[in-house]
Design an enzyme around this catalytic site. Structure first.
Site, PDB file in Angstrom:
ATOM      1  N   LYS A 165     -13.962   5.800  15.341  1.00  0.00           N
ATOM      2  CA  LYS A 165     -14.365   5.466  13.973  1.00  0.00           C
ATOM      3  C   LYS A 165     -15.879   5.319  13.906  1.00  0.00           C
ATOM      4  CE  LYS A 165     -10.248   5.414  12.295  1.00  0.00           C
ATOM      5  NZ  LYS A 165      -9.813   6.415  11.341  1.00  0.00           N
TER       6      LYS A 165
ATOM      7  N   MET B 158     -12.544   4.612   6.475  1.00  0.00           N
ATOM      8  CA  MET B 158     -13.345   3.417   6.622  1.00  0.00           C
ATOM      9  C   MET B 158     -12.448   2.278   7.085  1.00  0.00           C
ATOM     10  SD  MET B 158     -15.633   1.353   3.809  1.00  0.00           S
ATOM     11  CE  MET B 158     -14.326   0.976   2.676  1.00  0.00           C
ATOM     12  N   PRO B 159     -12.541   1.869   8.338  1.00  0.00           N
ATOM     13  CA  PRO B 159     -11.747   0.746   8.820  1.00  0.00           C
ATOM     14  C   PRO B 159     -12.221  -0.564   8.193  1.00  0.00           C
ATOM     15  CG  PRO B 159     -12.629   2.024  10.644  1.00  0.00           C
ATOM     16  CD  PRO B 159     -13.276   2.511   9.419  1.00  0.00           C
ATOM     17  N   TYR B 160     -11.254  -1.422   7.929  1.00  0.00           N
ATOM     18  CA  TYR B 160     -11.526  -2.762   7.402  1.00  0.00           C
ATOM     19  C   TYR B 160     -10.777  -3.739   8.292  1.00  0.00           C
ATOM     20  CZ  TYR B 160     -11.479  -6.780   4.260  1.00  0.00           C
ATOM     21  OH  TYR B 160     -11.617  -8.022   3.719  1.00  0.00           O
TER      22      TYR B 160
ATOM     23  N   VAL C 184     -16.024  -1.970   8.370  1.00  0.00           N
ATOM     24  CA  VAL C 184     -16.237  -3.261   7.722  1.00  0.00           C
ATOM     25  C   VAL C 184     -15.494  -4.333   8.524  1.00  0.00           C
ATOM     26  CG1 VAL C 184     -15.831  -4.613   5.633  1.00  0.00           C
ATOM     27  CG2 VAL C 184     -16.401  -2.177   5.456  1.00  0.00           C
TER      28      VAL C 184
END
Length: 68
Positions: free
Chosen positions: A37, A1-3, A43
């Protein structure tokens, strides 16, 4: 999960709601395209920082911009 956390000066230079939406969509699309992604788990947070709380070269951004 990229932030992804985007920090920008607020106040009179704060981005509009439309600009924020474009940034969020664009960053999400970029991560999907370049890094494969999943957009549903990406996010993006935008923090607006008051120019008195943001420093550059030992001065607040307010003071830096007064010098221009």
């Amino acid at each position: 999960m990229p932030y992804v956390n985007i920090k920008l000066t607020g106040g009179s230079e704060a981005p509009s709601t439309e600009q924020k939406a474009e940034l969020i969509a664009g960053v999400t699309e970029l991560l999907a395209r370049v890094l494969n992604k999943n957009p549903a788990t990406t996010v993006v947070v935008i923090d607006e920082i008051d120019m008195d709380n943001y420093g550059l070269g030992g001065k607040s951004i307010t003071e830096v911009r007064k010098g221009k």
